[in-house]
Write a protein that holds these residues in place. Structure first.
Motif, PDB file in Angstrom:
ATOM      1  N   PRO A  69      52.920  75.469  80.097  1.00 27.29           N
ATOM      2  CA  PRO A  69      51.853  75.205  81.068  1.00 27.29           C
ATOM      3  C   PRO A  69      51.293  76.503  81.633  1.00 27.29           C
ATOM      4  O   PRO A  69      51.929  77.554  81.532  1.00 27.29           O
ATOM      5  CB  PRO A  69      52.570  74.408  82.171  1.00 27.29           C
ATOM      6  CG  PRO A  69      53.776  73.848  81.510  1.00 27.29           C
ATOM      7  CD  PRO A  69      54.190  74.878  80.490  1.00 27.29           C
ATOM      8  N   ALA A  86      54.210  63.178  87.470  1.00 28.17           N
ATOM      9  CA  ALA A  86      53.993  64.614  87.233  1.00 28.17           C
ATOM     10  C   ALA A  86      52.664  64.816  86.531  1.00 28.17           C
ATOM     11  O   ALA A  86      52.257  64.002  85.705  1.00 28.17           O
ATOM     12  CB  ALA A  86      55.126  65.200  86.393  1.00 28.17           C
ATOM     13  N   PHE A  88      50.023  67.974  84.659  1.00 26.07           N
ATOM     14  CA  PHE A  88      50.086  69.252  83.955  1.00 26.07           C
ATOM     15  C   PHE A  88      50.002  70.440  84.901  1.00 26.07           C
ATOM     16  O   PHE A  88      50.742  71.414  84.761  1.00 26.07           O
ATOM     17  CB  PHE A  88      48.948  69.307  82.936  1.00 26.07           C
ATOM     18  CG  PHE A  88      48.870  70.603  82.180  1.00 26.07           C
ATOM     19  CD1 PHE A  88      49.835  70.943  81.253  1.00 26.07           C
ATOM     20  CD2 PHE A  88      47.821  71.482  82.390  1.00 26.07           C
ATOM     21  CE1 PHE A  88      49.772  72.139  80.555  1.00 26.07           C
ATOM     22  CE2 PHE A  88      47.747  72.679  81.688  1.00 26.07           C
ATOM     23  CZ  PHE A  88      48.719  73.002  80.770  1.00 26.07           C
ATOM     24  N   SER A  91      53.263  71.423  86.401  1.00 26.19           N
ATOM     25  CA  SER A  91      54.363  71.724  85.483  1.00 26.19           C
ATOM     26  C   SER A  91      54.666  73.214  85.487  1.00 26.19           C
ATOM     27  O   SER A  91      53.859  74.027  85.933  1.00 26.19           O
ATOM     28  CB  SER A  91      53.996  71.274  84.060  1.00 26.19           C
ATOM     29  OG  SER A  91      53.733  69.887  84.016  1.00 26.19           O
ATOM     30  N   ASP A  92      55.852  73.554  84.988  1.00 17.55           N
ATOM     31  CA  ASP A  92      56.234  74.955  84.880  1.00 17.55           C
ATOM     32  C   ASP A  92      57.020  75.172  83.593  1.00 17.55           C
ATOM     33  O   ASP A  92      57.069  74.289  82.735  1.00 17.55           O
ATOM     34  CB  ASP A  92      57.043  75.399  86.107  1.00 17.55           C
ATOM     35  CG  ASP A  92      58.302  74.559  86.320  1.00 17.55           C
ATOM     36  OD1 ASP A  92      58.868  74.052  85.322  1.00 17.55           O
ATOM     37  OD2 ASP A  92      58.719  74.415  87.481  1.00 17.55           O
ATOM     38  N   THR A  95      59.593  72.451  82.602  1.00 14.20           N
ATOM     39  CA  THR A  95      59.198  71.053  82.413  1.00 14.20           C
ATOM     40  C   THR A  95      59.369  70.673  80.944  1.00 14.20           C
ATOM     41  O   THR A  95      58.759  71.286  80.074  1.00 14.20           O
ATOM     42  CB  THR A  95      57.735  70.836  82.836  1.00 14.20           C
ATOM     43  OG1 THR A  95      57.567  71.276  84.188  1.00 14.20           O
ATOM     44  CG2 THR A  95      57.351  69.374  82.721  1.00 14.20           C
ATOM     45  N   PHE A  98      55.183  67.123  78.999  1.00 16.40           N
ATOM     46  CA  PHE A  98      53.978  67.081  79.819  1.00 16.40           C
ATOM     47  C   PHE A  98      52.777  66.778  78.935  1.00 16.40           C
ATOM     48  O   PHE A  98      52.837  66.888  77.701  1.00 16.40           O
ATOM     49  CB  PHE A  98      53.763  68.409  80.561  1.00 16.40           C
ATOM     50  CG  PHE A  98      53.807  69.628  79.680  1.00 16.40           C
ATOM     51  CD1 PHE A  98      52.678  70.089  79.029  1.00 16.40           C
ATOM     52  CD2 PHE A  98      54.999  70.317  79.496  1.00 16.40           C
ATOM     53  CE1 PHE A  98      52.720  71.204  78.210  1.00 16.40           C
ATOM     54  CE2 PHE A  98      55.051  71.437  78.683  1.00 16.40           C
ATOM     55  CZ  PHE A  98      53.902  71.883  78.036  1.00 16.40           C
ATOM     56  N   ARG A 100      49.084  68.038  78.059  1.00 14.84           N
ATOM     57  CA  ARG A 100      48.279  69.252  78.171  1.00 14.84           C
ATOM     58  C   ARG A 100      46.848  68.977  77.724  1.00 14.84           C
ATOM     59  O   ARG A 100      46.619  68.539  76.596  1.00 14.84           O
ATOM     60  CB  ARG A 100      48.871  70.352  77.289  1.00 14.84           C
ATOM     61  CG  ARG A 100      48.135  71.696  77.380  1.00 14.84           C
ATOM     62  CD  ARG A 100      48.561  72.607  76.260  1.00 14.84           C
ATOM     63  NE  ARG A 100      48.105  72.098  74.978  1.00 14.84           N
ATOM     64  CZ  ARG A 100      48.784  72.237  73.847  1.00 14.84           C
ATOM     65  NH1 ARG A 100      49.942  72.842  73.831  1.00 14.84           N
ATOM     66  NH2 ARG A 100      48.299  71.753  72.724  1.00 14.84           N
ATOM     67  N   LEU A 204      61.566  64.028  82.852  1.00 22.34           N
ATOM     68  CA  LEU A 204      60.830  64.842  83.818  1.00 22.34           C
ATOM     69  C   LEU A 204      61.478  66.196  84.088  1.00 22.34           C
ATOM     70  O   LEU A 204      60.821  67.111  84.589  1.00 22.34           O
ATOM     71  CB  LEU A 204      60.694  64.088  85.142  1.00 22.34           C
ATOM     72  CG  LEU A 204      59.834  62.824  85.121  1.00 22.34           C
ATOM     73  CD1 LEU A 204      59.856  62.141  86.482  1.00 22.34           C
ATOM     74  CD2 LEU A 204      58.393  63.148  84.718  1.00 22.34           C
ATOM     75  N   SER A 205      62.753  66.335  83.797  1.00 17.27           N
ATOM     76  CA  SER A 205      63.429  67.610  84.030  1.00 17.27           C
ATOM     77  C   SER A 205      64.535  67.780  82.999  1.00 17.27           C
ATOM     78  O   SER A 205      65.109  66.802  82.525  1.00 17.27           O
ATOM     79  CB  SER A 205      64.007  67.676  85.451  1.00 17.27           C
ATOM     80  OG  SER A 205      64.920  66.611  85.670  1.00 17.27           O
ATOM     81  N   VAL A 214      53.585  60.870  83.053  1.00 18.95           N
ATOM     82  CA  VAL A 214      52.948  62.180  83.141  1.00 18.95           C
ATOM     83  C   VAL A 214      51.468  62.082  82.770  1.00 18.95           C
ATOM     84  O   VAL A 214      51.043  61.129  82.085  1.00 18.95           O
ATOM     85  CB  VAL A 214      53.659  63.200  82.216  1.00 18.95           C
ATOM     86  CG1 VAL A 214      55.075  63.451  82.682  1.00 18.95           C
ATOM     87  CG2 VAL A 214      53.647  62.719  80.776  1.00 18.95           C
TER      88      VAL A 214
END
Length: 221
Positions: A69, A86, A88, A91-92, A95, A98, A100, A204-205, A214
């Motif tokens: 992201p 969540a 985009f 996000s980090d 993540t 996701f 995009r 999610l994680s 998402v």
């Protein structure tokens, strides 16, 4: 009284004495001869180096090498639709899954690509038809603009490091075609901020059982 040795004999005796002195110094417990560490392989001969690939080499690609992201987004201060867990732009690098967008701002007539990216270490199962679209209201909040009533129950597996792509025709014309790779062709796009979301739960994680929905924001000029 013994006579003094001749000069030749004195030279020979001096040489033998010197040789004896060198031999005793190597065998004693005193000072040892100085050694060049570079010749003996001493740890001080050369600095320790960490092995690194050359510029022409690249490490084996893994799930975490796919489509990170962004560090910043035009939507940093925007909330996601409440139905999503969540987006985009939130996000980090940690993540695992996701959506995009190929762009965060588009013009009418453009076509977006929405990619569900799986950086999880296991395959993620999704529904290719399980997308939906919201439009941000002028007064705040979100309006669902996806008018479909029946969603086919069709599954697809996204492998680790893989993506699933939807083409999104951004146009007021709602006859943009059908198919598992085409999304939101039923949405009459006008100027505003939209959110494309996936209805099926995904991780999610990393390293937990958290699951959720998402999506990604984009703006139509």
């Amino acid at each position: 009284m013994a006579s003094d040795p001749s000069p030749t004999r004195r030279s020979l005796l001096a040489g033998l004495a010197a040789l004896a002195g060198c031999t005793s110094s190597h065998g004693s417990d005193g000072d040892q001869p100085t050694v060049n560490p570079a010749l003996e392989g001493s740890p001080t001969a050369s600095p320790t180096r960490t092995s690194r690939p050359s510029p022409t080499e690249s490490p084996t690609a893994g799930p975490t090498a796919t489509a990170a992201p962004p560090g910043s987004s035009r939507f940093d201060d925007r909330p996601c639709p409440p139905v999503l867990d969540a987006c985009f732009h939130r996000s980090d690098s940690e993540t695992p899954v996701f959506v995009r967008p190929s762009a965060e701002r588009v013009a009418p007539g453009d076509e977006l690509t929405m990619s569900l990216v799986n950086r999880h270490d296991e395959a993620v199962f999704i529904g290719p038809y399980y997308w939906t679209v919201w439009r941000e209201r002028d007064a705040g909040g979100w309006l669902n603009v996806d008018d479909r009533e029946v969603i086919p129950d069709l599954g697809a597996a996204v492998p680790p490091g893989g993506t699933y792509d939807w083409r999104v025709p951004v146009d007021a014309d709602t006859d943009g075609g059908t198919g598992v790779d085409i999304a939101a062709s039923n949405v009459p796009f006008a100027s505003g901020v939209y959110c494309f979301g996936h209805r099926s739960d995904v991780p999610l994680s990393a390293g937990s059982d958290d699951q959720g929905r998402v999506g990604a924001l984009f703006e139509v000029e």
